[in-house]
Design a protein around this motif. Structure first.
Motif, PDB file in Angstrom:
ATOM      1  N   ARG A  77       0.862  -1.191   0.000  1.00  0.00           N
ATOM      2  CA  ARG A  77       0.000   0.000   0.000  1.00  0.00           C
ATOM      3  C   ARG A  77       0.888   1.228   0.000  1.00  0.00           C
ATOM      4  N   PHE A  78       0.551   2.212  -0.841  1.00  0.00           N
ATOM      5  CA  PHE A  78       1.260   3.492  -0.863  1.00  0.00           C
ATOM      6  C   PHE A  78       0.212   4.568  -1.062  1.00  0.00           C
ATOM      7  N   VAL A  79       0.063   5.440  -0.053  1.00  0.00           N
ATOM      8  CA  VAL A  79      -1.004   6.445  -0.088  1.00  0.00           C
ATOM      9  C   VAL A  79      -0.517   7.772   0.461  1.00  0.00           C
ATOM     10  N   ALA A  80      -1.252   8.818   0.101  1.00  0.00           N
ATOM     11  CA  ALA A  80      -1.125  10.119   0.740  1.00  0.00           C
ATOM     12  C   ALA A  80      -2.281  10.228   1.715  1.00  0.00           C
ATOM     13  N   GLY A  81      -2.034  10.798   2.882  1.00  0.00           N
ATOM     14  CA  GLY A  81      -3.087  10.945   3.876  1.00  0.00           C
ATOM     15  C   GLY A  81      -2.758  12.062   4.838  1.00  0.00           C
ATOM     16  N   THR A  82      -3.693  12.312   5.755  1.00  0.00           N
ATOM     17  CA  THR A  82      -3.519  13.402   6.705  1.00  0.00           C
ATOM     18  C   THR A  82      -3.842  12.939   8.113  1.00  0.00           C
ATOM     19  N   GLN A 109       2.652   7.399   2.985  1.00  0.00           N
ATOM     20  CA  GLN A 109       2.833   6.213   3.804  1.00  0.00           C
ATOM     21  C   GLN A 109       2.958   4.985   2.910  1.00  0.00           C
ATOM     22  N   ALA A 110       3.986   4.196   3.157  1.00  0.00           N
ATOM     23  CA  ALA A 110       4.219   2.955   2.413  1.00  0.00           C
ATOM     24  C   ALA A 110       4.221   1.792   3.392  1.00  0.00           C
ATOM     25  N   GLY A 158       4.672  -2.608   3.487  1.00  0.00           N
ATOM     26  CA  GLY A 158       5.048  -3.821   2.768  1.00  0.00           C
ATOM     27  C   GLY A 158       6.094  -4.609   3.529  1.00  0.00           C
ATOM     28  N   GLY A 159       6.027  -5.924   3.424  1.00  0.00           N
ATOM     29  CA  GLY A 159       7.014  -6.773   4.054  1.00  0.00           C
ATOM     30  C   GLY A 159       7.076  -6.615   5.564  1.00  0.00           C
ATOM     31  N   GLY A 160       5.946  -6.316   6.207  1.00  0.00           N
ATOM     32  CA  GLY A 160       5.930  -6.133   7.651  1.00  0.00           C
ATOM     33  C   GLY A 160       6.467  -4.793   8.115  1.00  0.00           C
ATOM     34  N   ARG A 161       6.755  -3.887   7.184  1.00  0.00           N
ATOM     35  CA  ARG A 161       7.276  -2.559   7.527  1.00  0.00           C
ATOM     36  C   ARG A 161       6.224  -1.508   7.215  1.00  0.00           C
ATOM     37  N   LEU A 162       6.253  -0.405   7.967  1.00  0.00           N
ATOM     38  CA  LEU A 162       5.371   0.736   7.751  1.00  0.00           C
ATOM     39  C   LEU A 162       6.220   1.993   7.880  1.00  0.00           C
TER      40      LEU A 162
END
Length: 196
Positions: free
Chosen positions: A13-18, A30-31, A33-37
């Protein structure tokens, strides 16, 4: 000093958010994947410019390399909030874009604010690089932390759609001057400083 490269090729998941209420929002990329945030903070104008330049990059890739692009119809897309905890890894100073012709993917690189930029507001800057060479960073940026993601054209279109929804979800504009309206109104220059 050592730098850290957070690479997601591709992310789950790769998103822009607030985070925060309209008028006092903090913007993040925010990205996951692979157990990482990984969450990196940036300015609203940088999110807006990133969406605009990604659209230009996709159009140019289609024109120059014949890349098949998904339709731009109204798609619901990812409207979920940012994953928690939202811990800021760094503040973004520079955004870099590239299109990798071999894999037909978009590479987005968010580079931390440099020491020269600390204390001054980081300018929103997007470098549009349509070559297949993604290692085009300046030598002065090589010792800075960065977030690198690789997206398909479909995932890029989804990111653009969400980024635009996030930008438009803020305070409504004043119908007279276009400045953002606070819940209690604002001092409109068109009314010589009187509340409307």
């Amino acid at each position: 000093m050592t730098h850290q490269v957070h690479a997601f090729e591709p992310p789950e998941r790769f998103v822009a958010g607030t985070v925060g209420p309209p008028g006092d929002r903090t913007f993040f990329l925010q990205a996951r994947g692979g157990g990482r945030l990984v969450s990196v903070a940036l300015e609203k104008v940088q999110v807006s410019l990133l969406a605009e330049k990604l659209e230009e990059l996709l159009s140019e890739a289609q024109r120059r390399f014949g890349v098949k692009l998904p339709e731009t119809g109204p798609v619901g897309g990812d409207n979920d909030p940012l994953d928690t905890p939202v811990d800021e890894e760094f503040r973004v100073g520079t955004l870099g874009l590239a299109f990798d012709v071999d894999t037909e993917t978009v590479v987005i690189e968010a580079i931390a604010v440099g020491e020269a930029e600390v204390g001054a507001a980081a300018e929103a800057e997007v470098e549009l690089d349509e070559s297949d060479d993604e290692e085009s960073a300046d030598e002065s940026d090589e010792d800075l932390d960065r977030l690198r993601v690789r997206l398909t054209p479909e995932a890029t279109r989804e990111f653009i759609g969400r980024a635009r929804r996030v930008i438009n979800a803020g305070r409504p504009p004043c119908p007279l001057c276009g400045q953002p309206l606070d819940p209690v109104g604002h001092l409109c220059p068109r009314h010589n400083g009187y509340h409307r």
